[in-house]
Design a protein around this motif. Structure first.
Motif, mmCIF file in Angstrom:
data_model
loop_
_atom_site.group_PDB
_atom_site.id
_atom_site.type_symbol
_atom_site.label_atom_id
_atom_site.label_comp_id
_atom_site.label_asym_id
_atom_site.label_seq_id
_atom_site.Cartn_x
_atom_site.Cartn_y
_atom_site.Cartn_z
ATOM 1 N N UNK A 79 30.995 17.669 3.750
ATOM 2 C CA UNK A 79 31.879 18.825 3.944
ATOM 3 C C UNK A 79 33.228 18.451 4.555
ATOM 4 N N UNK A 80 33.300 17.268 5.127
ATOM 5 C CA UNK A 80 34.559 16.825 5.741
ATOM 6 C C UNK A 80 35.252 15.917 4.730
ATOM 7 N N UNK A 81 36.291 16.454 4.090
ATOM 8 C CA UNK A 81 36.927 15.675 3.028
ATOM 9 C C UNK A 81 38.454 15.735 3.063
ATOM 10 N N UNK A 82 39.026 16.388 4.057
ATOM 11 C CA UNK A 82 40.488 16.467 4.069
ATOM 12 C C UNK A 82 41.070 15.899 5.361
ATOM 13 N N UNK A 83 42.321 15.521 5.278
ATOM 14 C CA UNK A 83 43.049 15.001 6.430
ATOM 15 C C UNK A 83 43.068 16.030 7.561
ATOM 16 N N UNK A 84 43.304 17.276 7.223
ATOM 17 C CA UNK A 84 43.365 18.336 8.227
ATOM 18 C C UNK A 84 42.056 18.499 8.984
ATOM 19 N N UNK A 85 40.934 18.407 8.268
ATOM 20 C CA UNK A 85 39.632 18.523 8.924
ATOM 21 C C UNK A 85 39.411 17.375 9.905
ATOM 22 N N UNK A 86 39.762 16.162 9.491
ATOM 23 C CA UNK A 86 39.603 14.997 10.373
ATOM 24 C C UNK A 86 40.539 15.118 11.565
ATOM 25 N N UNK A 87 41.753 15.578 11.338
ATOM 26 C CA UNK A 87 42.706 15.768 12.434
ATOM 27 C C UNK A 87 42.143 16.760 13.462
ATOM 28 N N UNK A 88 41.656 17.899 12.989
ATOM 29 C CA UNK A 88 41.119 18.926 13.893
ATOM 30 C C UNK A 88 39.880 18.410 14.625
ATOM 31 N N UNK A 89 38.985 17.729 13.922
ATOM 32 C CA UNK A 89 37.780 17.202 14.563
ATOM 33 C C UNK A 89 38.103 16.103 15.570
ATOM 34 N N UNK A 90 39.025 15.220 15.227
ATOM 35 C CA UNK A 90 39.427 14.158 16.163
ATOM 36 C C UNK A 90 40.023 14.767 17.429
ATOM 37 N N UNK A 91 40.894 15.744 17.247
ATOM 38 C CA UNK A 91 41.491 16.424 18.394
ATOM 39 C C UNK A 91 40.422 17.140 19.212
ATOM 40 N N UNK A 92 39.519 17.839 18.547
ATOM 41 C CA UNK A 92 38.483 18.610 19.240
ATOM 42 C C UNK A 92 37.533 17.719 20.029
ATOM 43 N N UNK A 93 37.124 16.622 19.430
ATOM 44 C CA UNK A 93 36.227 15.689 20.127
ATOM 45 C C UNK A 93 36.941 15.056 21.313
ATOM 46 N N UNK A 94 38.203 14.702 21.131
ATOM 47 C CA UNK A 94 38.988 14.146 22.231
ATOM 48 C C UNK A 94 39.173 15.186 23.335
ATOM 49 N N UNK A 95 39.455 16.433 22.956
ATOM 50 C CA UNK A 95 39.614 17.508 23.932
ATOM 51 C C UNK A 95 38.320 17.723 24.718
ATOM 52 N N UNK A 96 37.203 17.677 24.037
ATOM 53 C CA UNK A 96 35.908 17.812 24.706
ATOM 54 C C UNK A 96 35.706 16.680 25.720
ATOM 55 N N UNK A 97 35.996 15.449 25.303
ATOM 56 C CA UNK A 97 35.824 14.299 26.195
ATOM 57 C C UNK A 97 36.760 14.391 27.403
ATOM 58 N N UNK A 98 38.009 14.724 27.164
ATOM 59 C CA UNK A 98 38.976 14.836 28.264
ATOM 60 C C UNK A 98 38.598 15.977 29.212
ATOM 61 N N UNK A 99 38.131 17.089 28.665
ATOM 62 C CA UNK A 99 37.715 18.217 29.497
ATOM 63 C C UNK A 99 36.497 17.841 30.339
ATOM 64 N N UNK A 100 35.571 17.108 29.743
ATOM 65 C CA UNK A 100 34.400 16.657 30.499
ATOM 66 C C UNK A 100 34.814 15.722 31.635
ATOM 67 N N UNK A 101 35.803 14.855 31.394
ATOM 68 C CA UNK A 101 36.302 14.000 32.466
ATOM 69 C C UNK A 101 36.875 14.841 33.602
ATOM 70 N N UNK A 102 37.586 15.898 33.256
ATOM 71 C CA UNK A 102 38.170 16.775 34.270
ATOM 72 C C UNK A 102 37.081 17.501 35.053
ATOM 73 N N UNK A 103 36.146 18.105 34.340
ATOM 74 C CA UNK A 103 35.086 18.882 34.979
ATOM 75 C C UNK A 103 34.199 17.992 35.848
ATOM 76 N N UNK A 104 33.855 16.828 35.336
ATOM 77 C CA UNK A 104 32.991 15.908 36.087
ATOM 78 C C UNK A 104 33.752 15.084 37.122
ATOM 79 N N UNK A 105 35.099 15.205 37.087
ATOM 80 C CA UNK A 105 35.971 14.483 38.013
ATOM 81 C C UNK A 105 35.773 12.972 37.910
#
Length: 158
Positions: A92-118
């Protein structure tokens, strides 16, 4: 290639993706070499784009070239496999836009977890660099796909 073989390859790839993500989680949250075992009392974050990148480059003679490479190139490089793997492993993941959004979202999740967990620092520069890495991975996937199609079907017009 037979459907059964493709299924086995995808399963193997998903297992490798799981190992990759486990390593990523380890280095982002638990690695002593990156100071991840120290839990800070205060929240550490950077919301100004290019602030940390500029600081690392400006003070490269103090922090060392390796620190600059790890911070800048490392944040790009660590997401290249993700950008490559997503369209290969998930139909289902076949476009540049989908990969861009997923890469950003996964990175945002990781960065947010770093913030929350300090642990570590929430950094918008890391969001940008990780997303660029995911996009580079997708471009590499596209190049491999073109070569694979040419080899399989003969010369094709792109």
């Amino acid at each position: 290639m037979k459907k059964e073989s493709i299924g086995k390859l995808r399963l193997g790839g998903r297992i490798l993706l799981g190992i990759y993500l486990a390593c990523l989680i380890y280095f982002m949250f638990f690695s002593e070499s990156y100071g991840r075992t120290e839990v800070h009392r205060d929240y550490h974050y950077n919301l100004v784009l290019f602030r940390e990148i500029r600081r690392f480059i400006q003070y490269r003679h103090v922090v060392g070239t390796m620190a600059v490479l790890i911070n800048v190139a490392g944040n790009v490089a660590v997401f290249i496999p993700l950008g490559f793997a997503l369209p290969v492993l998930f139909e289902r993941i076949h476009s540049f836009g989908q990969v861009l959004i997923l890469s950003f979202s996964i990175s945002l999740l990781a960065e947010t977890m770093q913030l929350v967990l300090r642990v570590g620092c929430f950094d918008v520069d890391d969001l940008l660099l990780n997303t660029i890495g995911g996009c580079i991975g997708y471009v590499i996937y596209g190049i491999f796909r073109c070569f694979w199609k040419r080899g399989r079907y003969g010369k094709e017009k792109l």
